[in-house]
Design an enzyme around this catalytic site. Sequence first.
Site, PDB file in Angstrom:
ATOM      1  N   VAL A 113     -12.835   0.926   5.003  1.00  0.00           N
ATOM      2  CA  VAL A 113     -11.964  -0.082   4.980  1.00  0.00           C
ATOM      3  C   VAL A 113     -10.932   0.728   3.715  1.00  0.00           C
ATOM      4  O   VAL A 113      -9.853  -0.143   3.299  1.00  0.00           O
ATOM      5  CB  VAL A 113     -13.079  -1.353   3.954  1.00  0.00           C
ATOM      6  CG1 VAL A 113     -12.087  -2.197   4.222  1.00  0.00           C
ATOM      7  CG2 VAL A 113     -14.579  -1.338   4.945  1.00  0.00           C
ATOM      8  N   ALA A 114     -10.806   1.323   3.022  1.00  0.00           N
ATOM      9  CA  ALA A 114      -9.874   1.951   2.903  1.00  0.00           C
ATOM     10  C   ALA A 114      -8.872   3.122   2.407  1.00  0.00           C
ATOM     11  O   ALA A 114      -8.305   3.443   2.127  1.00  0.00           O
ATOM     12  CB  ALA A 114     -10.080   3.074   1.126  1.00  0.00           C
ATOM     13  N   GLU A 157      -1.242  -6.887  -3.168  1.00  0.00           N
ATOM     14  CA  GLU A 157      -3.206  -5.608  -3.241  1.00  0.00           C
ATOM     15  C   GLU A 157      -2.691  -5.520  -4.859  1.00  0.00           C
ATOM     16  O   GLU A 157      -3.657  -5.378  -5.258  1.00  0.00           O
ATOM     17  CB  GLU A 157      -3.106  -4.893  -2.692  1.00  0.00           C
ATOM     18  CG  GLU A 157      -1.898  -3.219  -2.858  1.00  0.00           C
ATOM     19  CD  GLU A 157      -0.487  -3.355  -1.868  1.00  0.00           C
ATOM     20  OE1 GLU A 157      -0.031  -3.005  -2.436  1.00  0.00           O
ATOM     21  OE2 GLU A 157       0.217  -4.645  -1.286  1.00  0.00           O
ATOM     22  N   HIS A 206       0.754  -0.864  -0.023  1.00  0.00           N
ATOM     23  CA  HIS A 206       0.337  -0.353   0.003  1.00  0.00           C
ATOM     24  C   HIS A 206       0.672   0.962  -0.156  1.00  0.00           C
ATOM     25  O   HIS A 206       0.780   2.196   0.661  1.00  0.00           O
ATOM     26  CB  HIS A 206      -0.690  -0.021   1.410  1.00  0.00           C
ATOM     27  CG  HIS A 206      -1.997  -1.260   1.277  1.00  0.00           C
ATOM     28  ND1 HIS A 206      -2.732  -0.790   0.288  1.00  0.00           N
ATOM     29  CD2 HIS A 206      -1.833  -1.977   2.131  1.00  0.00           C
ATOM     30  CE1 HIS A 206      -3.490  -2.002   0.472  1.00  0.00           C
ATOM     31  NE2 HIS A 206      -3.170  -3.188   1.665  1.00  0.00           N
TER      32      HIS A 206
END
Length: 371
Positions: A267-268, A118, A96
């Site tokens: 959630v992001a 991801e 991320h």
Amino acid sequence: MIIGTVRERKTHEYRVGLTPESARELVLAGHEVLVESGAGEGIGADDRAYGAVGAQVVVTAEEVFARADMIVKVKEPDPEERAMLREGQILYAYLHLAPDPDQARDLMASGAVCIAYETVTDAAGGLPLLRPMSQVAGRMAIQAGATALQKEHGGRGVLLGGVPGVSPAKVAILGGGVVGFNAAQMAAGLGADVTILDRSPEALERLALHFEARAKTRFSNQANLAESVAEADLVIGAVLIPGAAAPRLVSRAMLGTMRRGAVLVDVAIDQGGCFETSRPTTHADPTFLVDGIVHYCVANMPGAVARTSTYALNNVTLPHALRIANLGWKEAMRTDPHLLDGLNVWDGKITYPAVARALGLPCTPAEEALW
């Protein structure tokens, strides 16, 4: 190849990069596996479980980093771990990077080969290594939101499903992907009044066919978004742009249209969050108030259900780990373009376009790393 996994350091993060069963598969394939002592305790796997399958348990993370050719983790490395990475070493984990310039800078300086779960893709264009955690996070978002709605947690004191004679809570889910779908399943199953917003007509059709009368769908334009957020008791932020920073969909001004004690679950947040007022929180201190609105922004939500999450994650990460170990990362990526999509940092360069754009850095085509 020597593959290592370490105890996760994020607050209340109990997952682990390799289960004993995954370690066994790597050992049977002829590789050496190093495990930091205590790494599996959060999933109920003690050091003996790893030793029994042929892994070597070592005392410190420093020894794992010093000896391993590939580090398999769950969460992004913290600054101390990043300092232990070395040139050419493979890091295989959730990274991320888009909202985290400090981490990106450290990984570039290390010279390590950094593969982000991801951004690995599949033949259908999906994100198979992100999917299981998105499933967990979507379902947990409703549990967390329902708890935050309780009065003692700062919420409105609303029961998600209501009771006969009393209306259920209104839940607005921003995004109809994997997170949004799973959140909607949980919320609808509890009897909430659910609305899912998305900009894709195809996604809206799919969701409408699946949920029928159990959930409503709306096209996500500014008017519909503002109206749905204003009416909601619980808003789930479930928007993802692969590898990139999340779009800020809910402004601070919009909080003023909401009822006091309403709840936002972001959630992001790993990708920077989709609410303007979001900031990362931990399982130890998961919520905060802004203008009377409860924010739940835990950055490692699936870590609370570590055993379920770890086994679900290992189901999808192990095949790639075996491929990298058996072939070496270059050959593995030459023969699997979907794994190549996971390459985010190589030779001090950013190789994933969305990450480079978010950080304002040049992007080196990932293909250059293979030759």
